[in-house]
Design a protein around this motif. Structure first.
Motif, PDB file in Angstrom:
ATOM      1  N   PRO A  13       0.840  -1.210   0.000  1.00 36.51           N
ATOM      2  CA  PRO A  13       0.000   0.000   0.000  1.00 36.51           C
ATOM      3  C   PRO A  13       0.872   1.256   0.000  1.00 36.51           C
ATOM      4  CG  PRO A  13      -0.671  -1.533   1.728  1.00 36.51           C
ATOM      5  CD  PRO A  13       0.606  -2.059   1.166  1.00 36.51           C
ATOM      6  N   ASP A  14       0.376   2.289  -0.653  1.00 40.45           N
ATOM      7  CA  ASP A  14       1.140   3.532  -0.766  1.00 40.45           C
ATOM      8  C   ASP A  14       0.780   4.512   0.347  1.00 40.45           C
ATOM      9  OD1 ASP A  14       2.651   3.013  -3.136  1.00 40.45           O
ATOM     10  OD2 ASP A  14       0.802   3.214  -4.294  1.00 40.45           O
ATOM     11  N   ASP A  15       1.753   5.326   0.707  1.00 43.21           N
ATOM     12  CA  ASP A  15       1.544   6.387   1.686  1.00 43.21           C
ATOM     13  C   ASP A  15       1.385   7.707   0.925  1.00 43.21           C
ATOM     14  OD1 ASP A  15       1.567   8.244   3.688  1.00 43.21           O
ATOM     15  OD2 ASP A  15       3.688   7.958   4.226  1.00 43.21           O
ATOM     16  N   TRP A  16       0.130   8.048   0.657  1.00 42.30           N
ATOM     17  CA  TRP A  16      -0.118   9.237  -0.154  1.00 42.30           C
ATOM     18  C   TRP A  16       0.053  10.537   0.629  1.00 42.30           C
ATOM     19  CZ3 TRP A  16       0.347   8.657  -5.058  1.00 42.30           C
ATOM     20  CH2 TRP A  16       0.015   7.437  -5.652  1.00 42.30           C
TER      21      TRP A  16
ATOM     22  N   MET B 219       2.329   3.693  -6.429  1.00 38.05           N
ATOM     23  CA  MET B 219       3.560   4.483  -6.371  1.00 38.05           C
ATOM     24  C   MET B 219       4.737   3.543  -6.097  1.00 38.05           C
ATOM     25  SD  MET B 219       4.125   7.926  -4.131  1.00 38.05           S
ATOM     26  CE  MET B 219       3.438   7.236  -2.616  1.00 38.05           C
ATOM     27  N   GLY B 220       4.504   2.585  -5.204  1.00 38.80           N
ATOM     28  CA  GLY B 220       5.532   1.595  -4.908  1.00 38.80           C
ATOM     29  C   GLY B 220       6.716   2.181  -4.153  1.00 38.80           C
ATOM     30  N   LYS B 221       7.676   1.301  -3.870  1.00 39.99           N
ATOM     31  CA  LYS B 221       8.867   1.768  -3.140  1.00 39.99           C
ATOM     32  C   LYS B 221       9.666   2.756  -3.970  1.00 39.99           C
ATOM     33  CE  LYS B 221       9.435  -2.584  -0.604  1.00 39.99           C
ATOM     34  NZ  LYS B 221      10.260  -3.816  -0.511  1.00 39.99           N
ATOM     35  N   ALA B 222       9.752   2.490  -5.270  1.00 41.88           N
ATOM     36  CA  ALA B 222      10.560   3.360  -6.129  1.00 41.88           C
ATOM     37  C   ALA B 222       9.932   4.739  -6.241  1.00 41.88           C
ATOM     38  CB  ALA B 222      10.714   2.722  -7.508  1.00 41.88           C
ATOM     39  N   GLY B 223       8.616   4.764  -6.489  1.00 38.41           N
ATOM     40  CA  GLY B 223       7.948   6.057  -6.613  1.00 38.41           C
ATOM     41  C   GLY B 223       8.035   6.853  -5.326  1.00 38.41           C
ATOM     42  N   ALA B 224       7.857   6.171  -4.193  1.00 37.90           N
ATOM     43  CA  ALA B 224       7.920   6.867  -2.905  1.00 37.90           C
ATOM     44  C   ALA B 224       9.329   7.401  -2.643  1.00 37.90           C
ATOM     45  CB  ALA B 224       7.492   5.920  -1.787  1.00 37.90           C
ATOM     46  N   THR B 225      10.321   6.632  -3.019  1.00 39.08           N
ATOM     47  CA  THR B 225      11.710   7.073  -2.829  1.00 39.08           C
ATOM     48  C   THR B 225      11.978   8.342  -3.630  1.00 39.08           C
ATOM     49  OG1 THR B 225      12.430   4.804  -2.435  1.00 39.08           O
ATOM     50  CG2 THR B 225      14.124   6.373  -3.139  1.00 39.08           C
ATOM     51  N   LEU B 226      11.558   8.331  -4.897  1.00 40.60           N
ATOM     52  CA  LEU B 226      11.760   9.523  -5.725  1.00 40.60           C
ATOM     53  C   LEU B 226      10.932  10.692  -5.198  1.00 40.60           C
ATOM     54  CD1 LEU B 226      11.722   7.830  -9.257  1.00 40.60           C
ATOM     55  CD2 LEU B 226      13.703   8.802  -8.069  1.00 40.60           C
ATOM     56  N   ALA B 227       9.719  10.384  -4.744  1.00 35.72           N
ATOM     57  CA  ALA B 227       8.846  11.451  -4.233  1.00 35.72           C
ATOM     58  C   ALA B 227       9.483  12.137  -3.028  1.00 35.72           C
ATOM     59  CB  ALA B 227       7.487  10.859  -3.860  1.00 35.72           C
TER      60      ALA B 227
END
Lengths: 157, 533
Positions: free
Chosen positions: A138-141, B160-168
């Motif tokens: 799950p994503d943390d938005w 978003m996944g781990k990669a998207g969150a890392t970049l974010a």
């Protein structure tokens, strides 16, 4: 879905491969030179029979480009007089064989990194993506909060 | 051999043709589409095999793919090789599904920035067609992006996944914009399509059917509404009569037999390379330099979106190849800021991760993974730890960047192949350098251990635009403001070739909105009997 060990070797042996024995020996040496075995992890070299058979199968698609270079390699160098690793290094450094070596490297990596033993050793699932797909966490938005607070910044036109 | 005449004859069955055919179907006209490729069977896509990363049949470069449906392209005078797919669905079969809209400023670059030309239409005019197209394709995303006017996606964003969150987190540290990408990928069941299960193999065709390639979106609806689609039909040329009206096309059928298909109206939808290729090959006494080329601009002003790739190694495993790649986008540097040393801008899209083979090849190519001893240890340091940012740079039109007919190279039917003449402009070069520097900064802010840069991707000529540009002046453009040829009143163009400028985002959503706009305009002019005036 998973390939059976030896499946490709059988296919190669049964089919009319365009590569001669000595040409296959050259491809075998270059395969081993690209990826050697790793005793610590138990990983095979790329010249391991089931992987090599897939390399040879893939190389068949490029045989018209590869065979003349192999023949030239045999005529102008002594590919079996050096270790596989040295042979691979020579190919990378020699402009005459750089393109040939690059094609083979691509083929070798494509074959090696779909071998179930290799994938499992890396902690990856040894299966195709479809049909099972993959679960994502799950994503943390809440990460978006600073951007949400930002005023629109596109240029009206 | 001649066939029964049709009202509307569409050449090509890709993104624009599908939308156009569907929209025009409610006129009940006889509509026929000729496609040189075939229907795709999702069970043939490589993602159901262990060899899913390296199928040559789905390579994006037609010269490497060399399927029967493909024509060769001479890229020898271009640093960027053309990518495409020939089949029902066209490029949407292999596209990643990243589905951004153009920004309002993209249609007014002359007015705002003093470069290139304004489009003869604007964002507000296209907006209802964007919305209509979004419903047909099914867009996942998140409303509220401050980089855009308001828009409402149909489905929640892809992970978003781990990669998207890392970049974010990196973007947040720098105070930069980022947002979940608009994607033409179903994250819920949508219009008979199943939801995405994160295969991560979008670029080889979606076996799940979640990606909105037009063979699973528009085409089934268009065909149910009466549109005919014939595959394995390669068009050689558009024919004209003595009054400079298109009469139909000559094509080769699946058996290689030459056929003539008469039509009241011919519509070119073969992309920014294929459309000028066929028209340049359609010469006659009235059109010695190619059909619809009185302006001399047909084939010129080719725009390709120069791409830079900024890849980085992170200390922890991230997503690898799991999930659609283009999870988040950054539009911080989209609008012009002359202090950067160039005009216009670019967007960043993500490359979420790499599969096992791609990791090996990236590692070997960049020298991060040696051959021989040391290979295995080095591979483990990269496995599932590689993430990429791709800068999609706006390319401005220049007449010397063009498509011509190769005097020697031909396809399997003897039709001249297109030749690409392209040089990177100084503006694009400066933009790429700036994008590489900012991408590196973003990766470092996100915690990357090491950053690797490819300043210009060579095998990435996906977005082919501008070669039959639209405009109100017949001396400087090929089609008018609703896609009709200035020279041939029953000849239309509806693909990326009619773009005036390229924007700094992927073009498919705008190509389709434009195709719907043109179809709607045609319907309005049919109603008032003014279509061919």
């Amino acid at each position: 879905m998973t390939r059976k060990l030896g499946e490709h070797m059988n296919k190669i042996i049964a089919s009319d491969t365009t590569f001669s024995d000595i040409e296959r020996r050259v491809i075998t040496a270059i395969s081993e030179g690209n990826i050697t075995n790793d005793e610590a992890s138990g990983l095979p070299a790329a010249s391991d029979p089931p992987i090599l058979s897939l390399i040879l199968e893939k190389a068949e698609h490029f045989s018209e480009r590869l065979k003349p270079d192999i023949q030239r390699l045999l005529a102008e160098t002594d590919p079996f007089g050096v270790s596989p690793t040295e042979l691979t290094n020579q190919l990378d450094k020699d402009p005459r064989f750089r393109s040939f070596g690059r094609i083979l490297t691509i083929i070798i990596m494509q074959a090696y990194y779909q071998d179930p033993r290799v994938l499992q050793s890396l902690g990856l699932e040894a299966r195709p993506p479809f049909p099972l797909g993959h679960e994502m966490e799950p994503d943390d938005w809440s990460l978006l909060e600073p951007v949400i607070k930002r005023a629109p910044f596109y240029r009206p036109a | 051999m001649s066939n029964a005449p049709v009202d509307v004859l569409i050449i090509g069955a890709g993104a624009s043709a599908a939308a156009f055919a569907w929209s025009l179907a409610d006129t009940k006209m006889q509509i026929l589409c000729l496609e040189q490729g075939d229907w795709l069977n999702p069970s043939d896509y490589p993602s159901s095999t262990m060899d899913w990363e390296s199928s040559s049949a789905f390579n994006s470069n037609p010269n490497h793919r060399a399927n029967a449906a493909d024509y060769p392209i001479n890229n020898s005078e271009s640093p960027i090789a053309i990518a495409n797919y020939n089949g029902v669905g066209g490029g949407t079969i292999l596209f990643a599904g990243h589905f951004p809209r153009f920004h309002p400023s993209d249609f007014k670059v002359k007015t705002l920035d003093g470069v290139a030309d304004d489009w003869p239409l604007d964002y507000a005019m296209l907006e209802p067609y964007y919305n209509e197209n979004d419903k047909m394709m099914g867009v996942s995303g998140l409303a509220g992006d401050p980089a855009y006017p308001p828009k409402e996606p149909q489905m929640p964003p892809i992970p978003m996944g781990k990669a998207g969150a890392t970049l974010a987190r990196g973007f947040n540290d720098l105070g930069w914009h980022w947002w979940p990408s608009d994607m033409a990928i179903a994250t819920e069941q949508y219009d008979g399509r199943d939801k995405c299960i994160n295969l991560g193999a979008c670029g080889n065709g979606c076996a799940q059917g979640a990606k909105a390639s037009t063979d699973v979106t528009y085409w089934p609806h268009a065909i149910r509404a009466g549109v005919k689609l014939k595959t394995r039909c390669r068009v050689r040329e558009v024919t004209v009569d003595n009054e400079d009206r298109a009469t139909g096309v000559i094509y080769y059928d699946g058996d290689g037999k030459e056929q003539f298909q008469p039509a009241e109206m011919v519509v070119m939808a073969c992309n920014g390379i294929g459309t000028p290729r066929i028209l340049l090959n359609s010469t006659s006494a009235s059109f010695p330099d190619g059909l619809a080329n009185s302006s001399g601009t047909l084939g010129k002003n080719l725009m390709l979106h120069p791409y830079a790739a900024i890849e980085a190694v992170f200390p922890e495993p991230l997503d690898g190849a799991r999930g659609p790649h283009k999870c988040v986008a950054c539009h911080e540097f989209y609008e012009t800021d002359l202090q950067r040393g160039f005009v216009r801008g670019f967007s960043f899209e993500t490359q979420r991760g790499y599969g096992p083979v791609a990791t090996a090849l990236r590692g070997v190519t960049t020298g991060k993974i040696p051959k021989g001893s040391g290979h295995h240890a080095a591979y483990r340091k990269l496995s599932e730890r590689l993430v990429g940012l791709i800068a999609v740079c706006e390319d401005l039109p220049e007449t010397h960047n063009r498509v011509t007919l190769d005097p020697v190279l031909k396809d399997g039917h003897g039709i001249p192949a297109p030749k690409i003449h392209y040089t990177l402009s100084e503006n694009s070069a400066k933009m790429l350098d700036f994008a590489v520097a900012r991408g590196t900064e973003a990766m470092e802010a996100a915690g990357a251990e090491e950053v690797m840069v490819q300043r210009l991707l060579g095998n990435a000529g996906w977005h082919n635009m501008g070669t039959a540009r639209m405009g109100t002046d017949p001396t400087t453009s090929v089609v008018n403001e609703w896609g009709r040829s200035h020279d041939v009143k029953n000849l239309f163009m509806i693909d990326g070739s009619i773009f005036v400028t390229s924007a700094g985002v992927n073009p498919t959503r705008t190509i389709q909105a434009l195709a719907l706009y043109i179809a709607d305009t045609i319907k309005q002019k049919l109603a008032t009997a003014t279509l061919f005036e």
